[in-house]
Motif scaffolding. Structure first.
Motif, mmCIF file in Angstrom:
data_model
loop_
_atom_site.group_PDB
_atom_site.id
_atom_site.type_symbol
_atom_site.label_atom_id
_atom_site.label_comp_id
_atom_site.label_asym_id
_atom_site.label_seq_id
_atom_site.Cartn_x
_atom_site.Cartn_y
_atom_site.Cartn_z
ATOM 1 N N UNK A 227 26.941 97.930 41.138
ATOM 2 C CA UNK A 227 28.340 98.154 40.554
ATOM 3 C C UNK A 227 29.257 96.845 40.350
ATOM 4 N N UNK A 228 28.729 95.605 41.102
ATOM 5 C CA UNK A 228 29.185 94.427 40.965
ATOM 6 C C UNK A 228 28.966 93.652 39.576
ATOM 7 N N UNK A 230 30.370 91.081 38.334
ATOM 8 C CA UNK A 230 30.605 89.297 38.493
ATOM 9 C C UNK A 230 29.762 88.460 38.063
ATOM 10 N N UNK A 231 29.848 87.567 37.374
ATOM 11 C CA UNK A 231 28.823 86.501 37.144
ATOM 12 C C UNK A 231 28.448 85.987 38.288
ATOM 13 N N UNK A 232 27.123 85.843 38.300
ATOM 14 C CA UNK A 232 26.532 85.528 39.770
ATOM 15 C C UNK A 232 25.504 84.601 39.334
ATOM 16 N N UNK A 233 25.337 83.456 40.339
ATOM 17 C CA UNK A 233 24.329 82.368 40.255
ATOM 18 C C UNK A 233 23.341 82.532 41.543
ATOM 19 N N UNK A 234 22.189 82.858 41.513
ATOM 20 C CA UNK A 234 21.300 82.999 42.489
ATOM 21 C C UNK A 234 20.382 81.726 42.488
ATOM 22 N N UNK A 235 20.602 80.832 43.622
ATOM 23 C CA UNK A 235 19.565 79.565 43.649
ATOM 24 C C UNK A 235 18.862 79.886 44.903
ATOM 25 N N UNK A 236 17.472 79.977 44.840
ATOM 26 C CA UNK A 236 16.567 80.237 45.569
ATOM 27 C C UNK A 236 15.456 79.246 45.761
ATOM 28 N N UNK A 237 15.069 78.738 47.161
ATOM 29 C CA UNK A 237 14.167 77.615 47.240
ATOM 30 C C UNK A 237 12.722 78.160 47.532
ATOM 31 N N UNK A 238 11.794 77.433 46.498
ATOM 32 C CA UNK A 238 10.347 77.880 46.456
ATOM 33 C C UNK A 238 9.891 78.061 47.805
ATOM 34 N N UNK A 239 9.967 77.115 48.811
ATOM 35 C CA UNK A 239 9.239 77.073 50.093
ATOM 36 C C UNK A 239 9.959 77.556 51.333
ATOM 37 N N UNK A 253 17.237 89.606 40.001
ATOM 38 C CA UNK A 253 17.568 89.988 38.426
ATOM 39 C C UNK A 253 17.205 91.425 38.313
ATOM 40 N N UNK A 254 16.758 92.285 39.299
ATOM 41 C CA UNK A 254 16.825 93.708 39.430
ATOM 42 C C UNK A 254 18.021 94.291 39.477
ATOM 43 N N UNK A 255 18.945 93.615 40.401
ATOM 44 C CA UNK A 255 19.758 94.535 41.110
ATOM 45 C C UNK A 255 21.382 94.236 40.898
ATOM 46 N N UNK A 256 21.101 92.667 40.250
ATOM 47 C CA UNK A 256 22.700 92.335 40.133
ATOM 48 C C UNK A 256 22.755 92.092 38.629
ATOM 49 N N UNK A 257 23.843 92.928 37.832
ATOM 50 C CA UNK A 257 23.933 93.162 36.557
ATOM 51 C C UNK A 257 24.228 91.769 35.714
ATOM 52 N N UNK A 258 24.886 90.849 36.187
ATOM 53 C CA UNK A 258 25.546 89.648 35.572
ATOM 54 C C UNK A 258 24.914 88.492 36.266
ATOM 55 N N UNK A 259 23.436 88.213 36.242
ATOM 56 C CA UNK A 259 22.827 87.301 37.087
ATOM 57 C C UNK A 259 22.143 86.268 36.533
ATOM 58 N N UNK A 260 22.309 85.074 36.920
ATOM 59 C CA UNK A 260 21.604 83.906 36.307
ATOM 60 C C UNK A 260 20.651 83.287 37.519
ATOM 61 N N UNK A 261 19.542 83.074 37.438
ATOM 62 C CA UNK A 261 18.812 82.595 38.792
ATOM 63 C C UNK A 261 18.182 81.217 38.579
ATOM 64 N N UNK A 262 17.898 80.304 39.609
ATOM 65 C CA UNK A 262 17.517 79.097 39.368
ATOM 66 C C UNK A 262 16.484 78.932 40.724
ATOM 67 N N UNK A 263 15.299 78.192 40.165
ATOM 68 C CA UNK A 263 14.328 78.006 41.454
ATOM 69 C C UNK A 263 14.675 76.652 41.823
ATOM 70 N N UNK A 264 14.722 76.515 43.261
ATOM 71 C CA UNK A 264 14.907 75.072 43.902
ATOM 72 C C UNK A 264 13.364 74.584 44.083
ATOM 73 N N UNK A 265 12.746 74.151 43.312
ATOM 74 C CA UNK A 265 11.380 73.965 43.452
ATOM 75 C C UNK A 265 10.883 73.032 44.315
ATOM 76 N N UNK A 266 10.070 73.466 45.002
ATOM 77 C CA UNK A 266 9.123 72.483 45.985
ATOM 78 C C UNK A 266 10.016 72.121 47.264
ATOM 79 N N UNK A 267 11.255 72.847 47.482
ATOM 80 C CA UNK A 267 11.990 72.478 48.685
ATOM 81 C C UNK A 267 11.933 73.914 49.592
ATOM 82 N N UNK A 268 12.495 73.713 50.733
ATOM 83 C CA UNK A 268 12.727 75.061 51.572
ATOM 84 C C UNK A 268 14.204 75.151 51.698
#
Length: 286
Positions: A227-228, A230-239, A253-268
């Motif tokens: 239902x939300x 709002x433009x959303x940026x999700x930044x999640x860490x690989x480790x 990506x499945x549940x947030x309608x207006x979502x951009x995602x970013x992988x924080x590679x190699x970090x926890x």
């Protein structure tokens, strides 16, 4: 009255560090208090008064003072309201809310209203990102933009993923040796360099002197989150042992309608942002 602190002396030590960290900010700040049905809530107002208003949530068992140092790169651009999570170390009331339902979202929604905004952009990390996710579910109309950094509440890992932190934590409680506390934090940090002195001292005092809350905000209901808009940026860490990017990004990506995602590679879970990542956040929230 129940308290979240083990002693008055412990509370004083936590708040002394809080104040010292605030004093290191390279800008002005002031205290604000708002009343909610869950209790009085403290915020730090700071940043650029002419900038975009931004509500900032800190991580669990940390403080908004530490969090402001972590996000200090945003001070020039945003009019920041950094909230002390109710029931956590800081200057809000000590009312403990359940991380399983949506009380945290209802509380945050009331904070937004009491600040005088119909909607506002929000920045959050870890436990605080779970609070923001709950708010997106119960009051989607109040969220202008949402940054969810290494977020809880989207796709939490099974508790067994944290088992590597249990033995060193028991050893720390037994010996009070800093060596064991660093070993406790290492699965979240991946490398020693990510355990900065600020996060180390903040976590140490919280563990020593407050009644640590281990439960993270539970995964949100997908239908509510949808239902939300709002433009959303999700930044999640690989480790990230708590909220691994693979699961977080897929479900976001499945549940947030207006979502951009970013992988924080190699970090926890504990990590130092790159200059490019800081710029990405600034540009997204403008």
């Amino acid at each position: 009255m129940k308290t979240i602190y083990k002693s008055e002396d412990g509370k004083r030590k936590i708040l002394d560090l809080y104040d010292k960290q605030l004093q290191r900010l390279n800008t002005w700040y002031k205290d604000l208090y708002v009343n909610t049905s869950f209790g009085k809530t403290h915020l730090i107002e700071t940043g650029n008064l002419d900038g975009e208003p931004l509500l900032v949530f800190h991580g669990g068992n940390a403080t908004t003072a530490y969090n402001l140092l972590y996000f200090e790169f945003m001070m020039d651009d945003y009019h920041i309201y950094a909230v002390d999570t109710i029931g956590h170390p800081g200057k809000s009331d000590e009312t403990s809310l359940s991380p399983k339902g949506y009380d945290y979202g209802k509380w945050a929604s009331e904070v937004i209203t009491e600040l005088g905004y119909e909607c506002i952009s929000c920045c959050s990390g870890s436990f605080g990102a779970g609070i923001l996710a709950k708010t997106m579910c119960v009051a989607p109309e109040k969220i202008k933009k949402a940054l969810l950094y290494v977020p809880s509440g989207i796709k939490n890992a099974p508790a067994i993923n944290s088992i590597s932190m249990m033995l060193p934590m028991i050893m720390y409680w037994t010996t009070h040796s800093d060596k064991w506390l660093r070993k406790t934090m290492l699965p979240m940090a991946v490398t020693e360099e990510n355990i900065t002195e600020d996060i180390y001292q903040t976590a140490k005092l919280s563990i020593n002197y407050s009644k640590v809350k281990t439960g993270m905000p539970s995964d949100v209901d997908g239908d509510l989150m949808k239902k939300c808009n709002a433009p959303t940026l999700v930044m999640a860490a690989e480790k990230d042992c708590l909220f691994p990017a693979k699961g977080v990004i897929k479900r976001a990506q499945e549940i947030i309608p207006n979502c951009t995602t970013y992988l924080i590679a190699g970090r926890g879970h504990m990590n130092n942002m790159t200059a490019e990542e800081k710029e990405m956040i600034r540009e997204f929230l403008k």
